[in-house]
Design a protein around this motif. Structure first.
Motif, PDB file in Angstrom:
ATOM      1  N   LEU A 120       0.852  -1.176   0.000  1.00  0.00           N
ATOM      2  CA  LEU A 120       0.000   0.000   0.000  1.00  0.00           C
ATOM      3  C   LEU A 120       0.891   1.231   0.000  1.00  0.00           C
ATOM      4  O   LEU A 120       1.761   1.375   0.850  1.00  0.00           O
ATOM      5  N   TYR A 121       0.673   2.109  -0.971  1.00  0.00           N
ATOM      6  CA  TYR A 121       1.511   3.289  -1.129  1.00  0.00           C
ATOM      7  C   TYR A 121       0.658   4.542  -0.978  1.00  0.00           C
ATOM      8  O   TYR A 121      -0.018   4.950  -1.911  1.00  0.00           O
ATOM      9  N   PRO A 122       0.674   5.162   0.220  1.00  0.00           N
ATOM     10  CA  PRO A 122      -0.040   6.422   0.399  1.00  0.00           C
ATOM     11  C   PRO A 122       0.746   7.548  -0.264  1.00  0.00           C
ATOM     12  O   PRO A 122       1.916   7.732   0.015  1.00  0.00           O
ATOM     13  N   SER A 123       0.117   8.265  -1.166  1.00  0.00           N
ATOM     14  CA  SER A 123       0.799   9.280  -1.952  1.00  0.00           C
ATOM     15  C   SER A 123       0.218  10.668  -1.701  1.00  0.00           C
ATOM     16  O   SER A 123      -1.003  10.841  -1.692  1.00  0.00           O
ATOM     17  N   CYS A 124       1.102  11.634  -1.465  1.00  0.00           N
ATOM     18  CA  CYS A 124       0.686  13.033  -1.347  1.00  0.00           C
ATOM     19  C   CYS A 124       1.902  13.917  -1.617  1.00  0.00           C
ATOM     20  O   CYS A 124       3.027  13.433  -1.684  1.00  0.00           O
ATOM     21  N   LYS A 125       1.677  15.200  -1.755  1.00  0.00           N
ATOM     22  CA  LYS A 125       2.766  16.139  -2.003  1.00  0.00           C
ATOM     23  C   LYS A 125       3.682  16.203  -0.774  1.00  0.00           C
ATOM     24  O   LYS A 125       3.236  16.044   0.357  1.00  0.00           O
ATOM     25  N   GLU A 126       4.967  16.449  -1.022  1.00  0.00           N
ATOM     26  CA  GLU A 126       5.953  16.514   0.060  1.00  0.00           C
ATOM     27  C   GLU A 126       5.577  17.540   1.117  1.00  0.00           C
ATOM     28  O   GLU A 126       5.733  17.287   2.320  1.00  0.00           O
ATOM     29  N   GLU A 127       5.080  18.700   0.691  1.00  0.00           N
ATOM     30  CA  GLU A 127       4.735  19.758   1.638  1.00  0.00           C
ATOM     31  C   GLU A 127       3.669  19.284   2.628  1.00  0.00           C
ATOM     32  O   GLU A 127       3.743  19.571   3.824  1.00  0.00           O
ATOM     33  N   LEU A 128       2.684  18.554   2.113  1.00  0.00           N
ATOM     34  CA  LEU A 128       1.621  18.041   2.972  1.00  0.00           C
ATOM     35  C   LEU A 128       2.166  16.967   3.915  1.00  0.00           C
ATOM     36  O   LEU A 128       1.814  16.921   5.097  1.00  0.00           O
ATOM     37  N   MET A 129       3.040  16.121   3.401  1.00  0.00           N
ATOM     38  CA  MET A 129       3.647  15.086   4.235  1.00  0.00           C
ATOM     39  C   MET A 129       4.416  15.725   5.391  1.00  0.00           C
ATOM     40  O   MET A 129       4.266  15.313   6.551  1.00  0.00           O
ATOM     41  N   ILE A 130       5.207  16.730   5.087  1.00  0.00           N
ATOM     42  CA  ILE A 130       5.982  17.420   6.128  1.00  0.00           C
ATOM     43  C   ILE A 130       5.049  18.055   7.147  1.00  0.00           C
ATOM     44  O   ILE A 130       5.240  17.906   8.363  1.00  0.00           O
ATOM     45  N   GLU A 131       4.030  18.734   6.667  1.00  0.00           N
ATOM     46  CA  GLU A 131       3.065  19.382   7.553  1.00  0.00           C
ATOM     47  C   GLU A 131       2.420  18.374   8.502  1.00  0.00           C
ATOM     48  O   GLU A 131       2.313  18.612   9.706  1.00  0.00           O
ATOM     49  N   ARG A 132       2.014  17.233   7.971  1.00  0.00           N
ATOM     50  CA  ARG A 132       1.353  16.212   8.801  1.00  0.00           C
ATOM     51  C   ARG A 132       2.306  15.608   9.828  1.00  0.00           C
ATOM     52  O   ARG A 132       1.931  15.385  10.978  1.00  0.00           O
ATOM     53  N   VAL A 133       3.522  15.332   9.422  1.00  0.00           N
ATOM     54  CA  VAL A 133       4.488  14.749  10.355  1.00  0.00           C
ATOM     55  C   VAL A 133       4.821  15.740  11.474  1.00  0.00           C
ATOM     56  O   VAL A 133       4.880  15.378  12.646  1.00  0.00           O
ATOM     57  N   LEU A 134       5.021  17.004  11.115  1.00  0.00           N
ATOM     58  CA  LEU A 134       5.332  18.005  12.138  1.00  0.00           C
ATOM     59  C   LEU A 134       4.150  18.227  13.076  1.00  0.00           C
ATOM     60  O   LEU A 134       4.338  18.418  14.284  1.00  0.00           O
ATOM     61  N   GLU A 135       2.944  18.167  12.548  1.00  0.00           N
ATOM     62  CA  GLU A 135       1.755  18.280  13.401  1.00  0.00           C
ATOM     63  C   GLU A 135       1.682  17.084  14.350  1.00  0.00           C
ATOM     64  O   GLU A 135       1.408  17.234  15.540  1.00  0.00           O
ATOM     65  N   ARG A 136       1.936  15.892  13.824  1.00  0.00           N
ATOM     66  CA  ARG A 136       1.946  14.688  14.663  1.00  0.00           C
ATOM     67  C   ARG A 136       3.014  14.813  15.744  1.00  0.00           C
ATOM     68  O   ARG A 136       2.816  14.402  16.894  1.00  0.00           O
ATOM     69  N   GLY A 137       4.145  15.417  15.392  1.00  0.00           N
ATOM     70  CA  GLY A 137       5.259  15.565  16.328  1.00  0.00           C
ATOM     71  C   GLY A 137       4.930  16.377  17.561  1.00  0.00           C
ATOM     72  O   GLY A 137       5.583  16.241  18.594  1.00  0.00           O
ATOM     73  N   LYS A 138       3.907  17.211  17.478  1.00  0.00           N
ATOM     74  CA  LYS A 138       3.521  18.026  18.631  1.00  0.00           C
ATOM     75  C   LYS A 138       3.007  17.185  19.790  1.00  0.00           C
ATOM     76  O   LYS A 138       3.076  17.604  20.944  1.00  0.00           O
ATOM     77  N   THR A 139       2.505  15.978  19.483  1.00  0.00           N
ATOM     78  CA  THR A 139       1.940  15.137  20.544  1.00  0.00           C
ATOM     79  C   THR A 139       2.477  13.711  20.563  1.00  0.00           C
ATOM     80  O   THR A 139       2.216  12.974  21.506  1.00  0.00           O
ATOM     81  N   SER A 140       3.231  13.320  19.537  1.00  0.00           N
ATOM     82  CA  SER A 140       3.621  11.909  19.420  1.00  0.00           C
ATOM     83  C   SER A 140       4.726  11.481  20.372  1.00  0.00           C
ATOM     84  O   SER A 140       4.804  10.314  20.749  1.00  0.00           O
ATOM     85  N   GLY A 141       5.620  12.401  20.695  1.00  0.00           N
ATOM     86  CA  GLY A 141       6.778  12.021  21.494  1.00  0.00           C
ATOM     87  C   GLY A 141       7.828  11.266  20.692  1.00  0.00           C
ATOM     88  O   GLY A 141       8.813  10.784  21.254  1.00  0.00           O
ATOM     89  N   ARG A 142       7.640  11.141  19.392  1.00  0.00           N
ATOM     90  CA  ARG A 142       8.595  10.428  18.546  1.00  0.00           C
ATOM     91  C   ARG A 142       9.793  11.321  18.267  1.00  0.00           C
ATOM     92  O   ARG A 142       9.641  12.475  17.896  1.00  0.00           O
ATOM     93  N   VAL A 143      10.982  10.766  18.431  1.00  0.00           N
ATOM     94  CA  VAL A 143      12.201  11.552  18.235  1.00  0.00           C
ATOM     95  C   VAL A 143      12.425  11.926  16.771  1.00  0.00           C
ATOM     96  O   VAL A 143      13.163  12.858  16.485  1.00  0.00           O
ATOM     97  N   ASP A 144      11.769  11.217  15.865  1.00  0.00           N
ATOM     98  CA  ASP A 144      11.996  11.485  14.448  1.00  0.00           C
ATOM     99  C   ASP A 144      10.922  12.360  13.808  1.00  0.00           C
ATOM    100  O   ASP A 144      10.931  12.566  12.606  1.00  0.00           O
ATOM    101  N   ASP A 145      10.019  12.908  14.586  1.00  0.00           N
ATOM    102  CA  ASP A 145       8.994  13.819  14.059  1.00  0.00           C
ATOM    103  C   ASP A 145       9.492  15.259  14.143  1.00  0.00           C
ATOM    104  O   ASP A 145       8.992  16.080  14.903  1.00  0.00           O
TER     105      ASP A 145
END
Length: 170
Positions: A81-106
């Motif tokens: 399964l290959y989820p596809s979206c523009k890089e800008e959106l991917m970055i935005e989503r990961v950084l938003e997730r990083g606000k609460t995820s506690g993941r060191v790589d966000d």
């Protein structure tokens, strides 16, 4: 991630690599995967089909696919399964997730490293995405829509791959 959370054998090495945006070595990933797959197969009742196992972001290169196939002595994947979206959106989503995820790589640095790696190893005519397409394993899902819609579309794609009703069984 589970190995790090459970403080497994390679937890410190993996944690450090993730924090630096590095890939965990194939040797470590394959050892962890093989152990997890063996454990899942041992837990499955004898009269049941092989257990379904979801691999997230692995294998990401043709060589990793071949190593996994060799390691398992079988076709390692039934579907990709290959989820596809523009890089800008991917970055935005990961950084938003990083606000609460506690993941060191966000974070921005790691995300930029991951995208660069993706662009060099996964895309293009010799990339792993095309490899999976040639093998007939690839399902691409446009995840550019709002998160709830993208999640819904991914659920339907997964259910279709598994041959189940996405509304009733997921």
């Amino acid at each position: 991630r589970e190995c790090v959370q459970k403080r497994g054998r390679f937890a410190d090495v993996i944690q450090s690599m993730m924090a630096d945006g590095e890939l965990v070595s194939n040797d470590i990933v394959l050892m962890i995967l093989a152990a997890a797959i063996r454990a899942a197969r041992l837990k499955a009742p004898a009269d049941q089909d092989k257990p379904m196992i979801l691999l997230d972001n692995f294998p990401t290169t043709n060589r990793e696919y071949e190593l996994l196939r060799e390691h398992l002595n079988a076709k390692p994947l039934d579907a990709v399964l290959y989820p596809s979206c523009k890089e800008e959106l991917m970055i935005e989503r990961v950084l938003e997730r990083g606000k609460t995820s506690g993941r060191v790589d966000d974070n921005e640095g790691t995300v930029a490293t991951m995208i660069a790696r993706f662009n060099s190893h996964m895309s293009g005519k010799n990339g792993v995405v095309e490899h999976y397409r040639r093998l007939g394993l690839l399902t691409t899902v446009d995840t550019s829509a709002v998160a709830d819609t993208a999640y819904h579309d991914l659920r339907i794609a997964v259910a279709t791959q598994l041959g189940i009703d996405p509304i009733m069984e997921m």
